[in-house]
Design a protein around this motif. Structure first.
Motif, PDB file in Angstrom:
ATOM      1  N   GLN A   1       0.883  13.761  -4.678  1.00 46.23           N
ATOM      2  CA  GLN A   1       1.472  13.648  -5.933  1.00 46.23           C
ATOM      3  C   GLN A   1       2.526  12.426  -6.211  1.00 46.23           C
ATOM      4  N   LEU A   2       3.439  12.421  -5.408  1.00 48.05           N
ATOM      5  CA  LEU A   2       4.489  11.511  -5.294  1.00 48.05           C
ATOM      6  C   LEU A   2       3.951  10.005  -5.141  1.00 48.05           C
ATOM      7  N   GLY A   3       2.866   9.802  -4.480  1.00 45.06           N
ATOM      8  CA  GLY A   3       2.037   8.590  -4.249  1.00 45.06           C
ATOM      9  C   GLY A   3       1.530   8.132  -5.459  1.00 45.06           C
ATOM     10  N   ILE A   4       0.615   9.168  -6.028  1.00 47.37           N
ATOM     11  CA  ILE A   4       0.084   8.740  -7.291  1.00 47.37           C
ATOM     12  C   ILE A   4       1.133   8.209  -8.658  1.00 47.37           C
ATOM     13  N   GLN A   5       2.406   9.060  -8.313  1.00 45.07           N
ATOM     14  CA  GLN A   5       3.432   8.723  -9.536  1.00 45.07           C
ATOM     15  C   GLN A   5       3.703   7.308  -9.196  1.00 45.07           C
ATOM     16  N   ALA A   6       4.043   6.972  -7.818  1.00 41.09           N
ATOM     17  CA  ALA A   6       4.499   5.420  -7.689  1.00 41.09           C
ATOM     18  C   ALA A   6       3.529   4.429  -7.978  1.00 41.09           C
ATOM     19  N   ALA A   7       2.161   4.876  -7.757  1.00 41.75           N
ATOM     20  CA  ALA A   7       1.083   3.951  -8.296  1.00 41.75           C
ATOM     21  C   ALA A   7       1.213   3.859  -9.731  1.00 41.75           C
ATOM     22  N   LEU A   8       1.374   4.786 -10.501  1.00 41.84           N
ATOM     23  CA  LEU A   8       1.607   4.967 -12.023  1.00 41.84           C
ATOM     24  C   LEU A   8       2.570   4.011 -12.528  1.00 41.84           C
ATOM     25  N   LEU A   9       3.747   3.811 -11.451  1.00 37.79           N
ATOM     26  CA  LEU A   9       5.018   3.005 -11.911  1.00 37.79           C
ATOM     27  C   LEU A   9       5.084   1.711 -11.513  1.00 37.79           C
ATOM     28  N   GLY A  10       3.681   1.230 -10.810  1.00 42.63           N
ATOM     29  CA  GLY A  10       3.686  -0.265 -10.518  1.00 42.63           C
ATOM     30  C   GLY A  10       4.199  -0.485  -9.458  1.00 42.63           C
ATOM     31  N   GLU A  11       4.481   0.475  -8.426  1.00 40.18           N
ATOM     32  CA  GLU A  11       5.020   0.205  -7.082  1.00 40.18           C
ATOM     33  C   GLU A  11       3.909  -0.299  -5.917  1.00 40.18           C
TER      34      GLU A  11
ATOM     35  N   LEU B   1       0.685  -1.104   0.044  1.00 36.71           N
ATOM     36  CA  LEU B   1       0.048  -0.083  -0.037  1.00 36.71           C
ATOM     37  C   LEU B   1       0.733   1.324  -0.005  1.00 36.71           C
ATOM     38  N   ILE B   2       0.517   2.133  -0.897  1.00 32.96           N
ATOM     39  CA  ILE B   2       1.219   3.251  -0.982  1.00 32.96           C
ATOM     40  C   ILE B   2       0.432   4.423  -0.112  1.00 32.96           C
ATOM     41  N   HIS B   3       1.449   4.983   0.940  1.00 32.83           N
ATOM     42  CA  HIS B   3       0.776   5.917   1.855  1.00 32.83           C
ATOM     43  C   HIS B   3       1.358   7.240   1.458  1.00 32.83           C
ATOM     44  N   SER B   4       0.537   8.234   1.790  1.00 29.50           N
ATOM     45  CA  SER B   4       0.887   9.604   1.758  1.00 29.50           C
ATOM     46  C   SER B   4       0.197  10.567   2.682  1.00 29.50           C
ATOM     47  N   SER B   5       0.944  11.646   3.039  1.00 27.59           N
ATOM     48  CA  SER B   5       0.551  12.573   3.902  1.00 27.59           C
ATOM     49  C   SER B   5       0.380  13.846   3.223  1.00 27.59           C
ATOM     50  N   ASP B   6      -0.096  15.033   4.044  1.00 26.19           N
ATOM     51  CA  ASP B   6      -0.046  16.219   3.442  1.00 26.19           C
ATOM     52  C   ASP B   6      -0.140  17.144   4.706  1.00 26.19           C
ATOM     53  N   ALA B   7       0.904  18.046   5.058  1.00 33.32           N
ATOM     54  CA  ALA B   7       1.049  18.954   5.889  1.00 33.32           C
ATOM     55  C   ALA B   7       0.069  20.171   5.831  1.00 33.32           C
ATOM     56  N   HIS B   8      -0.723  20.405   4.919  1.00 36.71           N
ATOM     57  CA  HIS B   8      -1.354  21.473   4.807  1.00 36.71           C
ATOM     58  C   HIS B   8      -2.853  21.005   4.275  1.00 36.71           C
ATOM     59  N   ARG B   9      -3.171  19.890   3.650  1.00 38.22           N
ATOM     60  CA  ARG B   9      -4.462  19.495   3.373  1.00 38.22           C
ATOM     61  C   ARG B   9      -4.834  18.155   3.985  1.00 38.22           C
ATOM     62  N   LYS B  10      -6.003  18.123   4.624  1.00 36.60           N
ATOM     63  CA  LYS B  10      -6.255  16.817   5.345  1.00 36.60           C
ATOM     64  C   LYS B  10      -6.676  15.778   4.227  1.00 36.60           C
ATOM     65  N   ARG B  11      -5.872  14.697   4.162  1.00 38.57           N
ATOM     66  CA  ARG B  11      -6.347  13.598   3.100  1.00 38.57           C
ATOM     67  C   ARG B  11      -6.642  12.368   4.025  1.00 38.57           C
TER      68      ARG B  11
ATOM     69  N   ASP C   1       5.108   1.148   5.523  1.00 37.34           N
ATOM     70  CA  ASP C   1       6.523   0.813   5.265  1.00 37.34           C
ATOM     71  C   ASP C   1       7.287   2.301   4.672  1.00 37.34           C
ATOM     72  N   ILE C   2       6.334   2.893   3.585  1.00 36.63           N
ATOM     73  CA  ILE C   2       6.757   3.943   2.900  1.00 36.63           C
ATOM     74  C   ILE C   2       5.736   4.887   2.782  1.00 36.63           C
ATOM     75  N   VAL C   3       6.145   6.119   3.317  1.00 35.10           N
ATOM     76  CA  VAL C   3       5.126   7.351   3.500  1.00 35.10           C
ATOM     77  C   VAL C   3       5.738   8.634   2.418  1.00 35.10           C
ATOM     78  N   PHE C   4       5.043   8.964   1.647  1.00 34.18           N
ATOM     79  CA  PHE C   4       5.271  10.207   0.761  1.00 34.18           C
ATOM     80  C   PHE C   4       4.609  11.201   1.429  1.00 34.18           C
ATOM     81  N   THR C   5       5.266  12.603   1.603  1.00 37.87           N
ATOM     82  CA  THR C   5       4.576  13.477   2.224  1.00 37.87           C
ATOM     83  C   THR C   5       4.172  14.423   1.291  1.00 37.87           C
ATOM     84  N   ASP C   6       3.919  13.895  -0.056  1.00 38.65           N
ATOM     85  CA  ASP C   6       3.166  14.625  -1.324  1.00 38.65           C
ATOM     86  C   ASP C   6       2.259  13.729  -1.799  1.00 38.65           C
TER      87      ASP C   6
END
Length: 306
Positions: free
Chosen positions: A229-239, A192-202, A222-227
């Motif tokens: 956009q990076l999480g979606i990019q990882a999904a597009l790359l098959g991660e 699972l690709i995790h992401s967080s956002d300091a200024h927008r609640k997701r 295991d891995i958390v992206f702080t953006d």
């Protein structure tokens, strides 16, 4: 007063010299400057007399630069280029852009893939995409933006775009290489690709799984992206599998670069709203931009989430 004015007979003579030196032809320089060839020849002679140096060698084959002429041409050419660049830059600052403030994700995955369409149908409108990591209030610098607010949000100069609907997304390649997903519990066996956002609640994976009726206690971060956009990019790359938003992921779902491995989705009770500044009534161009955004997002209101 600049000393240059006393070193040349006139500023016009510099333009004549540059054209003649660049083309190595008094005739072509005259055509370019829309003057007669004798006037070019006279201007060069006047400049040579004023500077007390021969700039061109004239013979039956035409003209060529002397050593002094070549040295002067190099500096005049460089100077003209710097002036041109500066004039272009300050002219560009005076150009009126419509400013569209958007999150990185919205800009990259919704606006960028289709903004060329807006430019095609409105070539007279210049659009500036302002990427911001937080919501901004439309003002004298920002014409239009998009907010996520509660479904019953009501404010002047706002338009409902789409309900906020969240669901898992991944690339077809990822799903082909991993076990199929049939239930919420199957997510425990996937990356699972995790992401967080300091200024927008997701919404997090734990929140989504719990709302979907699953047990989030087994979820690993295991891995958390702080953006996001990076999480979606990882999904597009098959991660792995990421959480997708119906509005911002529509383009990738339509073209097949992302798919929904599970039918489950969460409707949050919030929605995307288009927001404009108070000057909308004064700007026909802003109205055209608003109409275009609403037309491009119509599918979300006509047929619901994908």
């Amino acid at each position: 007063m600049s000393k240059l004015r006393s070193l040349v007979p006139s500023t016009h003579s510099l333009f004549v010299f540059e054209a003649a030196a660049r083309t190595l032809s008094f005739k072509r320089a005259a055509m370019e400057l829309n003057v007669t060839q004798p006037s070019v020849s006279l201007a060069i002679k006047t400049m040579e007399k004023h500077c007390k140096v021969i700039l061109f060698i004239r013979d039956n084959r035409g003209v060529r630069l002397t050593e002094a002429g070549a040295e002067l041409y190099d500096d005049v050419r460089a100077g003209f280029r710097r002036i041109e660049q500066t004039l272009e830059n300050i002219s560009e600052r005076g150009t009126k852009y419509l400013s569209f403030a958007a999150s990185t994700t919205l800009a990259a995955h919704w606006l960028a893939p289709q903004v060329y369409h807006f430019q095609q149908i409105h070539p007279d409108i210049r659009l500036k995409i302002v990427v911001t990591d937080r919501d901004v209030e439309p003002d004298h610098e920002i014409d239009v933006t998009i907010w996520i607010r509660k479904r019953d949000f009501n404010q002047a100069n706002t338009w409902f775009i789409s309900d906020e609907v969240i669901f898992p997304v991944c690339s077809p390649a990822y799903l082909a290489a991993h076990p199929q997903l049939h239930t919420i519990e199957d997510l425990n066996h996937h990356q699972l690709i995790h992401s967080s956002d300091a200024h927008r609640k997701r919404m997090s994976w734990s929140e989504w799984i719990e709302l979907a009726g699953g047990d989030p206690s087994q979820i690993r971060r295991d891995i958390v992206f702080t953006d996001y956009q990076l999480g979606i990019q990882a999904a597009l790359l098959g991660e792995g599998v990421a959480l997708g938003w119906s509005f911002t992921n529509r383009f990738h779902l339509d073209n097949g670069s992302l798919i929904r491995p599970l039918p489950h989705q969460i409707e949050t009770g919030r929605a995307f709203f288009l927001v404009a500044n108070d000057r909308i009534g004064e700007s026909e161009k802003t109205k055209k931009l608003l109409d275009w955004v609403l037309a491009q997002s119509k599918v979300h209101r006509s047929h619901g989430p994908p």
